[in-house]
Design an enzyme around this catalytic site. Structure first.
Site, PDB file in Angstrom:
ATOM      1  N   SER A 243      -2.605   8.715  37.381  1.00 50.33           N
ATOM      2  CA  SER A 243      -2.417   9.878  36.510  1.00 50.33           C
ATOM      3  C   SER A 243      -0.974   9.921  36.026  1.00 50.33           C
ATOM      4  O   SER A 243      -0.063   9.437  36.697  1.00 50.33           O
ATOM      5  CB  SER A 243      -2.710  11.172  37.273  1.00 50.33           C
ATOM      6  OG  SER A 243      -1.665  11.464  38.197  1.00 50.33           O
ATOM      7  N   ASP A 244      -0.768  10.496  34.840  1.00 51.52           N
ATOM      8  CA  ASP A 244       0.599  10.843  34.488  1.00 51.52           C
ATOM      9  C   ASP A 244       1.056  11.924  35.466  1.00 51.52           C
ATOM     10  O   ASP A 244       0.243  12.565  36.153  1.00 51.52           O
ATOM     11  CB  ASP A 244       0.691  11.315  33.038  1.00 51.52           C
ATOM     12  CG  ASP A 244       2.061  11.038  32.421  1.00 51.52           C
ATOM     13  OD1 ASP A 244       3.046  10.908  33.184  1.00 51.52           O
ATOM     14  OD2 ASP A 244       2.164  10.924  31.199  1.00 51.52           O
ATOM     15  N   CYS A 245       2.356  12.110  35.549  1.00 44.34           N
ATOM     16  CA  CYS A 245       2.914  12.880  36.666  1.00 44.34           C
ATOM     17  C   CYS A 245       2.565  14.366  36.582  1.00 44.34           C
ATOM     18  O   CYS A 245       2.909  15.034  35.613  1.00 44.34           O
ATOM     19  CB  CYS A 245       4.408  12.651  36.740  1.00 44.34           C
ATOM     20  SG  CYS A 245       4.783  10.915  37.096  1.00 44.34           S
ATOM     21  N   ALA A 247      -0.312  15.522  36.087  1.00 47.51           N
ATOM     22  CA  ALA A 247      -1.352  15.778  35.088  1.00 47.51           C
ATOM     23  C   ALA A 247      -2.616  16.356  35.709  1.00 47.51           C
ATOM     24  O   ALA A 247      -3.337  17.115  35.058  1.00 47.51           O
ATOM     25  CB  ALA A 247      -1.681  14.494  34.337  1.00 47.51           C
TER      26      ALA A 247
END
Length: 701
Positions: A243-245, A247
């Protein structure tokens, strides 16, 4: 069964054996970006968060290559491969020097969250600088070259692990990325937003990062359509998804598609998000206990993560990259590569004949502007640090030599308002033979939402003009009546038609990296003939653009834009002039399914030079809307003065497929148009001085 297949099965058996020996707590500890190791099994504490977009970032001395958008301007996959190889060699040598016992520290690892292969669909996006531009084919070619360079060529082991991000349909606005729902048609998905991700998966990219936003209502990091149907289903991706941070927490906090963190965990993990950058997966145990997820879900994710660690040689200390050492890194060679990349990225937008500068005609050069000594304007975002940074002023001073007077004053602010009304800087131009004004932007005004500290729009742009302070200063410089050369630094289109009229020459230098000063000076003084091409369209103003939040491609980029831009995609001038003498086309191969092009090119100008010969096509008889033009091939060619050579292309017919409104690939029938030239088709490039291309009509097989 091949030896490679047999070896892969043996590795997987080894990984499954490890999983059987782990406790549930140990498994879950591996699924956070700051993963807890399992020493008894040889698995170190490991921080998955590392960056290497254009050099090893935030980890001490490293070679700082030009920003990704500048690499896009090179149109040179081989160069990008060599740059990425150098990056991963430095990264592996640094890692081996300190050992895996320090792999828990930020930016010490070997899993790099690069490249960014989002499409730069709107020039107002501040993070467009991290991409290779607006074209899916160019992005695919450069992105796959980057991945192969980072990961190495061993059939199993990785020198370092690359990551395709941000999957998918992600390109601003920055201030809305945690809440935004990108609504996009099946046609635009398949025609623009997904091709580069598919290409990188097919090239073997080890990981994929999900984006913050929703896509057609589904959060990207928990999207059944993106992660299950497309990524793992149709494309066969076997690596891990991160995942993006933070997210995943956006699912319930901002997107409101789940009620709480437990539902968010379940959605992300079950759809295939294996690794959480953030803290949501710290609640995995509770989610398991309450029945939101199963141990099978955890085992599946852990198996993928262990596979990556095993490919990096971090579990059994094996593989061919364990002995790469700092003593093997030739920093001078990497520095020369950074210079080559910077030189090839520089785009000459205008030249009335003032360039190249001839030292024998110069006694006084005035260098001015807020970016002449600005290190931030060399770096761009996600940059490393280097002791070898050379500013544009330093490069010009060295190139001019002691016999030429070089004077410098900053002259005007980059983004702030001028306070002192007295202007002693613009008057200096009257003493100079030529004024070189180094203008543009830096990462304080464009970039990611939290980094662009002087941007009121979180790193994006409300307009694309050069700042009014800079334009006012250029107006005063022009009043001096001396030749004015403008060097622009920045990561996005700077679209001021007045600037084009004020300047005698304009050089777009992007964020050129540690060798930027030398590269700019070498081009200005003619030691290097400029050969960069715009990887993104420069519109005349934001009024030529659809609303920023509209993800429809209608009216965007050279492929769909109807109006004439300020500078077109693929454009860039040279100090010499190439001409196409002949263009021949024929179908060949089994079933005549390959288009053979033979292009005769001659250097008709006064100097040796390098050009990017570009091939575009259009389906004339399409029964549904198709792009005005699409890039399908390009090659760099170097020609001596007066030299003529034949450049050949072989384009599979399948590559000419168009996307219908339902998102299906349709092979063209009837007539297609093929354009070969030195910029994207249209009159604007020729109005700006580019050589004419050649257009032919071909019947499909």
């Amino acid at each position: 069964m091949t030896k490679q297949t047999e070896g892969s099965q043996n590795h997987q058996e080894r990984i499954q054996a490890l999983i059987r020996e782990m406790s549930l707590e140990e498994k879950m500890g591996l699924m956070i970006h700051r993963a807890r190791g399992i020493p008894r099994l040889g698995i170190p504490d490991y921080n998955w968060w590392n960056e290497a977009l254009h050099g090893v970032a935030n980890n001490g001395e490293s070679t700082v290559f030009p920003q990704a958008i500048a690499l896009g301007a090179t149109f040179d996959p081989d160069l990008v491969h060599r740059v990425a190889t150098a990056i991963s060699l430095e990264a592996r040598a640094k890692f081996n020097a300190v050992g895996k016992h320090q792999a828990d520290r930020y930016h010490r690892g070997l899993t790099f969250w690069a490249p960014n292969i989002n499409i730069f669909r709107d020039p107002r996006w501040g993070r467009g600088q991290e991409t290779y531009g607006e074209d899916p084919y160019l992005t695919s070619q450069l992105g796959t070259s980057f991945v192969r360079g980072i990961q190495g060529d061993d059939p199993y082991y990785l020198r370092a692990a690359a990551c395709a991000k941000h999957y998918a349909v992600h390109s601003g606005p920055e201030g809305l990325r945690h809440t935004f729902d990108a609504r996009v048609s099946p046609k635009d998905l398949e025609e623009t937003y997904l091709p580069a991700f598919k290409a990188l998966v097919q090239a073997g990219v080890e990981s994929v990062m999900g984006a913050y936003n929703r896509v057609n209502g589904e959060p990207a990091c928990g999207s059944p359509f993106l992660l299950q149907k497309k990524l793992r289903g149709e494309w066969g991706f076997t690596g891990h998804v991160v995942s993006d941070c933070w997210a995943i927490c956006d699912f319930h906090k901002n997107h409101r598609v789940t009620a709480d963190v437990l539902e968010s965990i379940a959605l992300a993990l079950k759809t295939g998000c294996d690794l959480n950058c953030g803290d949501a997966y710290r609640s995995l145990a509770e989610a398991l206990e309450k029945g939101y997820i199963s141990e099978e879900d955890i085992d599946r994710a852990v198996g993928r993560l262990l596979t990556t660690l095993d490919k990096l040689g971090l579990i059994h200390d094996d593989g061919p990259y364990q002995k790469i050492s700092l003593s093997q890194i030739d920093w001078n060679v990497h520095g020369k590569l950074a210079l080559e990349a910077a030189e090839k990225s520089l785009v000459l937008l205008k030249n009335n004949g003032i360039l190249p500068l001839k030292k024998e005609n110069l006694s006084y050069i005035y260098v001015t502007g807020p970016n002449a000594t600005n290190i931030d304007a060399l770096l761009g975002n996600y940059a490393g640090v280097s002791s070898k940074l050379k500013t544009v002023l330093e490069g010009i001073v060295e190139a001019a030599g002691p016999e030429i007077t070089v004077c410098y004053k900053k002259g005007c602010p980059l983004a702030e308002k001028r306070i002192n009304p007295n202007d002693w800087a613009s008057g200096v131009t009257k003493y100079a033979d030529v004024t070189i004004a180094v203008m543009g932007r830096d990462i304080s005004v464009e970039g990611e939402e939290g980094d662009a500290i002087l941007s009121p729009t979180y790193g994006d742009f409300e307009d694309l003009n050069l700042s009014e302070e800079q334009l006012n200063y250029l107006r005063r410089l022009k009043e001096g009546g001396k030749p004015l050369v403008v060097v622009l630094l920045g990561g996005a289109p700077i679209c001021s038609p007045e600037l084009h009229e004020l300047a005698d020459a304009i050089l777009m230098a992007w964020y050129p990296g540690q060798a930027g000063g030398d590269a700019v000076a070498r081009v200005l003084f003619g030691k290097t003939n400029p050969s960069g091409k715009l990887p993104v369209t420069f519109p005349r103003s934001v009024h030529q653009l659809p609303p920023f939040e509209d993800y429809s491609m209608r009216g965007r980029t050279y492929r769909y834009m109807e109006e004439s831009p300020l500078y077109p995609f693929g454009f860039g001038l040279s100090y010499t002039r190439m001409g196409i003498q002949k263009l021949q086309a024929a179908w060949s191969g089994d079933g005549r399914k390959e288009l053979d092009l033979a292009v005769s090119v001659k250097n008709e100008g006064p100097l040796a030079g390098e050009e990017v010969l570009q091939v575009y096509y259009h389906w004339s008889d399409a029964p549904f809307p198709v792009p005005r033009w699409s890039l399908v091939a390009f090659k760099r060619c170097t020609l001596a003065q007066g030299e003529q050579k034949e450049v050949r292309y072989q384009i599979p017919f399948e590559q000419l497929a168009c996307i219908d409104p339902e998102g299906h690939r349709v092979l063209p029938k009837g007539t297609i148009e093929i354009y070969v030239g030195f910029a994207s088709p249209g009159n604007r490039a020729q109005e700006l001085g580019a050589p004419e291309g050649r257009l032919i009509h071909i019947q499909c097989p």
